[in-house]
Design a protein around this motif. Structure first.
Motif, PDB file in Angstrom:
ATOM      1  N   TYR A 364       0.856  -1.186   0.000  1.00 39.74           N
ATOM      2  CA  TYR A 364       0.000   0.000   0.000  1.00 39.74           C
ATOM      3  C   TYR A 364       0.886   1.228   0.000  1.00 39.74           C
ATOM      4  O   TYR A 364       2.075   1.157   0.352  1.00 39.74           O
ATOM      5  CB  TYR A 364      -0.882   0.020   1.269  1.00 39.74           C
ATOM      6  CG  TYR A 364      -0.077   0.359   2.510  1.00 39.74           C
ATOM      7  CD1 TYR A 364      -0.057   1.654   3.011  1.00 39.74           C
ATOM      8  CD2 TYR A 364       0.720  -0.601   3.136  1.00 39.74           C
ATOM      9  CE1 TYR A 364       0.733   1.973   4.120  1.00 39.74           C
ATOM     10  CE2 TYR A 364       1.502  -0.282   4.234  1.00 39.74           C
ATOM     11  CZ  TYR A 364       1.507   1.005   4.719  1.00 39.74           C
ATOM     12  OH  TYR A 364       2.291   1.344   5.789  1.00 39.74           O
ATOM     13  N   GLN A 375      -9.752   1.873   2.166  1.00 38.88           N
ATOM     14  CA  GLN A 375      -8.774   0.878   1.695  1.00 38.88           C
ATOM     15  C   GLN A 375      -8.497  -0.166   2.770  1.00 38.88           C
ATOM     16  O   GLN A 375      -8.327  -1.351   2.477  1.00 38.88           O
ATOM     17  CB  GLN A 375      -7.467   1.567   1.300  1.00 38.88           C
ATOM     18  CG  GLN A 375      -7.582   2.458   0.075  1.00 38.88           C
ATOM     19  CD  GLN A 375      -6.316   3.258  -0.166  1.00 38.88           C
ATOM     20  OE1 GLN A 375      -5.223   2.819   0.156  1.00 38.88           O
ATOM     21  NE2 GLN A 375      -6.458   4.442  -0.745  1.00 38.88           N
ATOM     22  N   THR A 393      -2.299  -5.530  -3.938  1.00 38.23           N
ATOM     23  CA  THR A 393      -2.023  -4.099  -3.738  1.00 38.23           C
ATOM     24  C   THR A 393      -3.354  -3.438  -3.378  1.00 38.23           C
ATOM     25  O   THR A 393      -4.424  -3.953  -3.727  1.00 38.23           O
ATOM     26  CB  THR A 393      -1.465  -3.426  -5.005  1.00 38.23           C
ATOM     27  OG1 THR A 393      -2.386  -3.652  -6.087  1.00 38.23           O
ATOM     28  CG2 THR A 393      -0.113  -3.995  -5.378  1.00 38.23           C
ATOM     29  N   VAL A 394      -3.281  -2.328  -2.655  1.00 40.06           N
ATOM     30  CA  VAL A 394      -4.511  -1.610  -2.317  1.00 40.06           C
ATOM     31  C   VAL A 394      -4.241  -0.119  -2.465  1.00 40.06           C
ATOM     32  O   VAL A 394      -3.154   0.364  -2.136  1.00 40.06           O
ATOM     33  CB  VAL A 394      -5.020  -1.979  -0.900  1.00 40.06           C
ATOM     34  CG1 VAL A 394      -4.052  -1.530   0.184  1.00 40.06           C
ATOM     35  CG2 VAL A 394      -6.414  -1.408  -0.643  1.00 40.06           C
ATOM     36  N   ASP A 398      -5.000  -1.839 -10.484  1.00 34.95           N
ATOM     37  CA  ASP A 398      -3.999  -2.553 -11.273  1.00 34.95           C
ATOM     38  C   ASP A 398      -4.717  -3.348 -12.358  1.00 34.95           C
ATOM     39  O   ASP A 398      -5.201  -4.448 -12.126  1.00 34.95           O
ATOM     40  CB  ASP A 398      -3.206  -3.478 -10.328  1.00 34.95           C
ATOM     41  CG  ASP A 398      -2.269  -4.415 -11.087  1.00 34.95           C
ATOM     42  OD1 ASP A 398      -2.200  -4.306 -12.323  1.00 34.95           O
ATOM     43  OD2 ASP A 398      -1.613  -5.258 -10.442  1.00 34.95           O
ATOM     44  N   SER A 404      -4.806  -5.720  -7.507  1.00 34.80           N
ATOM     45  CA  SER A 404      -5.390  -4.747  -6.575  1.00 34.80           C
ATOM     46  C   SER A 404      -6.724  -5.225  -6.007  1.00 34.80           C
ATOM     47  O   SER A 404      -7.462  -5.984  -6.641  1.00 34.80           O
ATOM     48  CB  SER A 404      -5.565  -3.394  -7.261  1.00 34.80           C
ATOM     49  OG  SER A 404      -6.310  -3.522  -8.448  1.00 34.80           O
TER      50      SER A 404
END
Length: 566
Positions: A364, A375, A393-394, A398, A404
């Motif tokens: 992140y 998030q 991922t955050v 993506d 994400s």
């Protein structure tokens, strides 16, 4: 506590420099964004004769590169003077060769680092943990703090523990998000921390100084017959670090009433899903955990303060036995690795354990990418999945490698009575300066808590600046941008068509526009999307022609004081 609490309104760099000054006899400096102001404060205080804990003025030397600064720190420590430096990013990388020497020779130096991105595909001056993560093999103990008050409280632990254990410390906090965030905090003074110094250990450090009166051999070459053994001989010094850090944290807890340990746990004592993280995101996580617990969820956050040495003893001391699933958040990217550093460290603690919890890792907030409660809720939602996504991922979308997590609408988790404001300005039009004044006036002259953060782009003068201000009756622990403001001011009318200024503005909120248009022109020229938002959300709309007023009263293009009073 007995003593009168003293509050100041300052940013994280000021807090770190304030503490570093107390414990330093020498500071070797070379400025790099966002750590520069730490060195500047120390230099300024030294010039004005401020005294450290030992009753002396700090000797400040500015070198010609970070490599030089680290070399000066090394030499100064060898001569028996307590020495500090301040750096980040590429600057920290240039110090790595000396860091191996300083730790190898067990010298109690302290580096204060406002953690920042490393230039990879592009340079970024903004904050994440990629620089400090590239020094984790150097033999420094690593202490993480998550907010301005924590910097004030715990920076001293780095100095105290370094003196006592002989292991050098790297104290880090998030660049910009903590280094430049202004908060109203309780301040610690020389006489609070001076009694905590281990005088015997300090004297032993002085006695080891290089001195022509009692010469010693140092800095030799070693061959295969002994190098390995002497490398291992330092183990016992590192083994002692977690207990010493815990002991000093207990002293700080006695002083401040705020509880600190190498790892702190916050949340439901019977939590099943938890997040592990370090740095400023831990405050966002506390807010999120409170919100989810109010909805009946069993969640928590485990906060890392002592990252190196990574102590299993103190980790398991606070981890609830009920935990079934863990998400570990890293603010760095290690391409090609089997996961990012903190994730791998946590996973290793559970290796071979029966009924170990399910552990996933995610990234992140790289390069100060804003990290919000929405998030963090997404990370908890991911943990509830039948098969939670790992290496996610955050905070970004993506659409290339699809790592994400989906993130919901932003929510306002500020305590009742917290006022949130957002100001759009032009680099060097004085908006930021005026807002710094406003927040210091509120912090120093009322009993309200306050927070200010300024989002610049790296173009500096002439680029967009957005000031994010909060104040209220309770401490503010929202280390992210104002996404649900009560008040928005636009100081540049050209931004109206470029940016979604009113996004998140609360129902019944206020919008102030600095414009050269007359009332009728505003009615005609205001974009329809803006008009619609104003109408649907019952927004109070004000206009002012600060540009004209500034010209009339001889301020030139400085509209800041007029906008400040408005």
């Amino acid at each position: 506590m007995g003593k009168e609490k003293k509050f100041i309104t300052c940013d994280g760099n000021y807090a770190a420099a304030h503490i570093a000054y107390m414990f330093s006899e020498v500071a070797a400096i070379y400025p790099i964004t966002p750590s520069s102001t730490m060195a500047e404060y120390v230099d300024e205080w030294s010039a004005f004769g401020r005294k450290n804990i030992f009753g002396d003025t700090v000797k400040v030397v500015e070198m010609q590169s970070e490599a030089g600064a680290a070399g000066a720190v090394h030499g100064s420590l060898q001569s028996g003077a307590l020495t500090s430096t301040f750096t980040a990013s590429q600057g920290l990388l240039l110090m790595i060769p000396n860091m191996y020497k300083i730790s190898g020779e067990l010298l109690p130096g302290v580096f204060h680092v406002s953690a920042r991105s490393i230039a990879a595909q592009a340079l970024s001056i903004f904050g994440d943990h990629s620089d400090v993560m590239s020094t984790r093999q150097c033999g420094f103990a690593m202490l993480a703090t998550g907010g301005v008050q924590e910097v004030m409280d715990l920076a001293g632990v780095a100095h105290l523990a370094a003196i006592k254990t002989r292991v050098p410390f790297l104290h880090f906090f998030d660049g910009f998000r903590t280094s430049h965030e202004i908060q109203k905090i309780e301040v610690l003074e020389n006489n609070d921390l001076a009694p905590l110094i281990d005088q015997k250990a300090l004297q032993a450090f002085r006695d080891r100084a290089l001195n022509p009166e009692h010469p010693v051999t140092r800095g030799t070459a070693q061959n295969p017959d002994i190098y390995f053994q002497t490398r291992e001989a330092a183990n016992k010094f590192y083994d002692a670090v977690p207990d010493v850090v815990e002991a000093y944290m207990q002293e700080i807890t006695k002083l401040t009433g705020r509880e600190y340990h190498p790892f702190n746990y916050y949340g439901d004592p019977n939590a099943e899903n938890i997040i592990i993280a370090m740095g400023s995101v831990t405050d966002t996580l506390k807010e999120t955990v409170d919100y989810l617990m109010s909805k009946g969820e069993k969640v928590g956050v485990l906060i890392v303060h002592l990252y190196r040495p990574f102590s299993a003893k103190y980790f398991f001391k606070v981890l609830p036995k009920s935990v079934k699933r863990i998400a570990v958040l890293d603010r760095t990217k290690e391409p090609g690795a089997n996961g990012d550093p903190l994730y791998l460290d946590v996973k290793d603690l559970f290796y071979g354990m029966e009924k170990a919890p399910l552990i996933v890792g995610g990234r992140y907030g790289l390069s100060s990418k804003d990290t919000t409660p929405a998030q963090m809720i997404a990370v908890f939602e991911n943990l509830k999945m039948k098969e939670p996504k790992n290496q996610f991922t955050v905070g970004i979308v993506d659409d290339v490698t699809f790592k994400s997590l989906p993130v919901g609408e932003e929510i306002n988790l500020s305590p009742k009575g917290t006022f949130q404001a957002k100001f759009y300005g032009l680099g060097s039009d004085g908006t930021v300066g005026a807002n710094k004044n406003s927040i210091k006036i509120i912090g120093d002259n009322t009993n309200k808590y306050c927070q200010a953060y300024f989002a610049y782009d790296s173009k500096k003068s002439g680029g967009i600046t957005v000031s994010h201000l909060r104040f209220g009756d309770q401490p503010i622990r929202s280390p992210y941008l104002v996404n649900t403001p009560d008040f928005v001011a636009c100081h540049v009318q050209a931004y109206l068509g470029k940016y979604d200024m009113l996004k998140g503005l609360q129902k019944g909120g206020t919008f102030l526009l600095n414009t050269i248009w007359s009332i009728d022109e505003v009615k005609a020229k205001l974009p329809n999307s803006v008009k619609r938002y104003l109408a649907q959300n019952n927004i109070n709309f004000y206009i002012i022609n600060a540009t004209q007023i500034a010209e009339e009263i001889g301020l030139g293009n400085r509209t800041n004081t007029i906008m400040q009073s408005a």
